[in-house]
Write a protein that holds these residues in place. Structure first.
Motif, PDB file in Angstrom:
ATOM      1  N   LEU A  76     -11.573  42.016  64.645  1.00 20.41           N
ATOM      2  CA  LEU A  76     -12.450  41.527  65.711  1.00 20.41           C
ATOM      3  C   LEU A  76     -12.015  42.028  67.080  1.00 20.41           C
ATOM      4  CD1 LEU A  76     -13.055  37.895  64.414  1.00 20.41           C
ATOM      5  CD2 LEU A  76     -14.609  39.852  64.280  1.00 20.41           C
ATOM      6  N   SER A  77     -10.719  42.219  67.275  1.00 14.64           N
ATOM      7  CA  SER A  77     -10.245  42.803  68.525  1.00 14.64           C
ATOM      8  C   SER A  77     -10.730  44.241  68.662  1.00 14.64           C
ATOM      9  CB  SER A  77      -8.710  42.759  68.569  1.00 14.64           C
ATOM     10  OG  SER A  77      -8.228  43.408  69.717  1.00 14.64           O
ATOM     11  N   ALA A  78     -10.587  45.018  67.584  1.00 19.21           N
ATOM     12  CA  ALA A  78     -11.077  46.406  67.612  1.00 19.21           C
ATOM     13  C   ALA A  78     -12.597  46.439  67.780  1.00 19.21           C
ATOM     14  CB  ALA A  78     -10.665  47.124  66.323  1.00 19.21           C
ATOM     15  N   SER A  79     -13.275  45.491  67.167  1.00 21.99           N
ATOM     16  CA  SER A  79     -14.739  45.439  67.258  1.00 21.99           C
ATOM     17  C   SER A  79     -15.198  45.061  68.664  1.00 21.99           C
ATOM     18  CB  SER A  79     -15.282  44.442  66.230  1.00 21.99           C
ATOM     19  OG  SER A  79     -14.950  44.841  64.915  1.00 21.99           O
ATOM     20  N   ALA A  80     -14.450  44.161  69.318  1.00 19.08           N
ATOM     21  CA  ALA A  80     -14.785  43.793  70.700  1.00 19.08           C
ATOM     22  C   ALA A  80     -14.642  44.999  71.627  1.00 19.08           C
ATOM     23  CB  ALA A  80     -13.889  42.649  71.166  1.00 19.08           C
ATOM     24  N   LYS A  81     -13.607  45.807  71.385  1.00 18.62           N
ATOM     25  CA  LYS A  81     -13.433  47.027  72.179  1.00 18.62           C
ATOM     26  C   LYS A  81     -14.568  48.007  71.907  1.00 18.62           C
ATOM     27  CE  LYS A  81      -8.408  46.544  72.336  1.00 18.62           C
ATOM     28  NZ  LYS A  81      -7.115  47.001  71.770  1.00 18.62           N
ATOM     29  N   ALA A  82     -14.953  48.135  70.635  1.00 18.52           N
ATOM     30  CA  ALA A  82     -16.034  49.049  70.268  1.00 18.52           C
ATOM     31  C   ALA A  82     -17.371  48.588  70.837  1.00 18.52           C
ATOM     32  CB  ALA A  82     -16.123  49.164  68.749  1.00 18.52           C
ATOM     33  N   LEU A  83     -17.543  47.283  70.953  1.00 15.45           N
ATOM     34  CA  LEU A  83     -18.775  46.738  71.534  1.00 15.45           C
ATOM     35  C   LEU A  83     -18.920  47.200  72.980  1.00 15.45           C
ATOM     36  CD1 LEU A  83     -21.070  44.863  70.576  1.00 15.45           C
ATOM     37  CD2 LEU A  83     -19.753  42.944  71.502  1.00 15.45           C
ATOM     38  N   ASN A  84     -17.783  47.310  73.658  1.00 23.68           N
ATOM     39  CA  ASN A  84     -17.732  47.875  75.005  1.00 23.68           C
ATOM     40  C   ASN A  84     -18.681  47.183  75.975  1.00 23.68           C
ATOM     41  OD1 ASN A  84     -16.702  49.637  76.934  1.00 23.68           O
ATOM     42  ND2 ASN A  84     -18.277  51.185  76.563  1.00 23.68           N
ATOM     43  N   ALA A 130     -21.187  44.223  64.983  1.00 20.86           N
ATOM     44  CA  ALA A 130     -22.462  43.581  64.694  1.00 20.86           C
ATOM     45  C   ALA A 130     -22.280  42.077  64.518  1.00 20.86           C
ATOM     46  CB  ALA A 130     -23.091  44.189  63.445  1.00 20.86           C
ATOM     47  N   PHE A 131     -21.180  41.677  63.889  1.00 21.13           N
ATOM     48  CA  PHE A 131     -20.871  40.242  63.772  1.00 21.13           C
ATOM     49  C   PHE A 131     -20.767  39.603  65.153  1.00 21.13           C
ATOM     50  CE2 PHE A 131     -18.358  40.662  59.502  1.00 21.13           C
ATOM     51  CZ  PHE A 131     -19.546  40.763  58.808  1.00 21.13           C
ATOM     52  N   LEU A 132     -20.024  40.256  66.046  1.00 23.92           N
ATOM     53  CA  LEU A 132     -19.831  39.695  67.382  1.00 23.92           C
ATOM     54  C   LEU A 132     -21.136  39.606  68.158  1.00 23.92           C
ATOM     55  CD1 LEU A 132     -16.462  41.426  68.358  1.00 23.92           C
ATOM     56  CD2 LEU A 132     -16.798  39.043  67.656  1.00 23.92           C
ATOM     57  N   LYS A 133     -21.963  40.625  68.051  1.00 20.32           N
ATOM     58  CA  LYS A 133     -23.278  40.588  68.704  1.00 20.32           C
ATOM     59  C   LYS A 133     -24.101  39.403  68.189  1.00 20.32           C
ATOM     60  CE  LYS A 133     -25.716  44.287  69.418  1.00 20.32           C
ATOM     61  NZ  LYS A 133     -26.413  45.592  69.189  1.00 20.32           N
ATOM     62  N   PHE A 134     -24.031  39.179  66.891  1.00 25.43           N
ATOM     63  CA  PHE A 134     -24.738  38.037  66.299  1.00 25.43           C
ATOM     64  C   PHE A 134     -24.222  36.719  66.859  1.00 25.43           C
ATOM     65  CE2 PHE A 134     -24.148  34.836  62.875  1.00 25.43           C
ATOM     66  CZ  PHE A 134     -25.461  34.408  62.744  1.00 25.43           C
ATOM     67  N   LEU A 135     -22.907  36.599  67.003  1.00 28.78           N
ATOM     68  CA  LEU A 135     -22.335  35.359  67.527  1.00 28.78           C
ATOM     69  C   LEU A 135     -22.659  35.152  68.999  1.00 28.78           C
ATOM     70  CD1 LEU A 135     -18.793  35.307  65.847  1.00 28.78           C
ATOM     71  CD2 LEU A 135     -20.929  34.265  65.046  1.00 28.78           C
ATOM     72  N   LEU A 136     -22.897  36.233  69.721  1.00 28.72           N
ATOM     73  CA  LEU A 136     -23.168  36.146  71.153  1.00 28.72           C
ATOM     74  C   LEU A 136     -24.649  35.923  71.471  1.00 28.72           C
ATOM     75  CD1 LEU A 136     -20.842  39.079  72.259  1.00 28.72           C
ATOM     76  CD2 LEU A 136     -20.538  36.668  72.894  1.00 28.72           C
ATOM     77  N   GLU A 137     -25.497  36.102  70.484  1.00 23.97           N
ATOM     78  CA  GLU A 137     -26.934  35.940  70.714  1.00 23.97           C
ATOM     79  C   GLU A 137     -27.262  34.493  71.064  1.00 23.97           C
ATOM     80  OE1 GLU A 137     -28.591  39.238  67.450  1.00 23.97           O
ATOM     81  OE2 GLU A 137     -28.647  37.088  67.019  1.00 23.97           O
ATOM     82  N   ASP A 138     -28.194  34.334  71.980  1.00 31.44           N
ATOM     83  CA  ASP A 138     -28.675  32.980  72.302  1.00 31.44           C
ATOM     84  C   ASP A 138     -29.590  32.454  71.206  1.00 31.44           C
ATOM     85  OD1 ASP A 138     -27.313  32.926  74.722  1.00 31.44           O
ATOM     86  OD2 ASP A 138     -28.969  33.918  75.782  1.00 31.44           O
TER      87      ASP A 138
END
Length: 252
Positions: free
Chosen positions: A34-42, A244-252
């Motif tokens: 998830l740390s690497a994914s957060a960086k990739a989300l940029n 993609a998981f993180l984007k899903f969690l951040l969606e309103d």
């Protein structure tokens, strides 16, 4: 800046010695992903890779303590060597807790392999051993239109390590993809959960250790082991799936 995402990782297994020593449990493996994914989300203004994740770990196999939903934004169910269909106390508690999450609409779920199956079971789907046998190491996953939208890919490649499956999609669940060996590779419900049968968190080293260990124990025959070891280092989309998981969690 928005507060950190509060994610409880429910550790449904303990890694083998080498992986455990490096990561201190599967919670550590998912912290790394998830740390690497957060960086990739940029998108640091939305999710700071350094301070935007608040990850807690809960051993649900050896302990009976679970997090309070009011303290969380999401729950992640890890993979496991155990059977998702077993009728034993700790698995039954996990299914019941998953049903509690599904009964509300704020805290979201990420399900990985065994965790994907537990979500399926909690929703009433049949889970069990596949007649197709094992799916191991980096494999392709054909995506539905929703899967392509969610993962931002036409197709994904992901580390696999399973012979158990979800046999059918529960009601009101959207298919994310399939493979020749497993028809239910991912499930989605808007604002509620995303699950995958594969392991986006697995690395070449983690899968190599599992394959070699299972070959020694006779779980995998020589052909299965060598075939898997020939693919463990193939390029895969684990970090993109995590993003993609993180984007899903951040969606309103």
């Amino acid at each position: 800046m928005r507060p950190p995402l509060r994610i409880a990782v429910l550790e449904c297994d303990t890694p083998l010695e080498g992986t455990h020593r490096r990561y201190n449990g599967y919670g550590g493996v998912f912290r790394a992903l998830l740390s690497a994914s957060a960086k990739a989300l940029n998108q640091p203004e939305i999710l700071d890779p350094e301070s935007g994740l608040d990850i807690s770990c809960w051993d649900v196999v050896n302990g009976d303590a679970y997090p309070k939903l009011e303290d969380l934004d999401a729950v992640l169910l890890t993979g496991s060597r155990h059977n998702s269909f077993d009728d034993i106390p700790w698995i039954n508690r996990l299914v019941e807790f998953t049903q509690q999450i599904l009964a509300q609409d704020r805290v979201r779920i990420l399900g990985i392999c065994f965790g994907h199956q537990i979500v399926g079971r909690a929703l009433g789907a049949k889970v069990g051993r596949s007649e197709q046998g094992w799916e191991i190491a980096v494999c392709g996953m054909d995506l539905t239109e929703k899967g392509k939208e969610l993962f931002g890919r036409e197709k994904i490649r992901i580390q696999q390590m399973h012979q158990d499956i979800v046999f059918e999609y529960p009601p009101n669940t959207i298919s994310l993809g399939s493979s020749p060996i497993c028809a239910v590779q991912g499930m989605y419900a808007p604002g509620r959960f995303v699950t995958v049968q594969g392991h986006p968190e697995f690395t070449r080293e983690i899968v190599t250790e599992i394959v070699q260990n299972r070959a020694r124990l006779g779980v995998f025959n020589e052909h299965q082991a060598q075939d898997a070891l020939g693919r463990v280092g193939d390029e895969h989309d684990g970090v993109a799936i995590g993003a993609a998981f993180l984007k899903f969690l951040l969606e309103d």
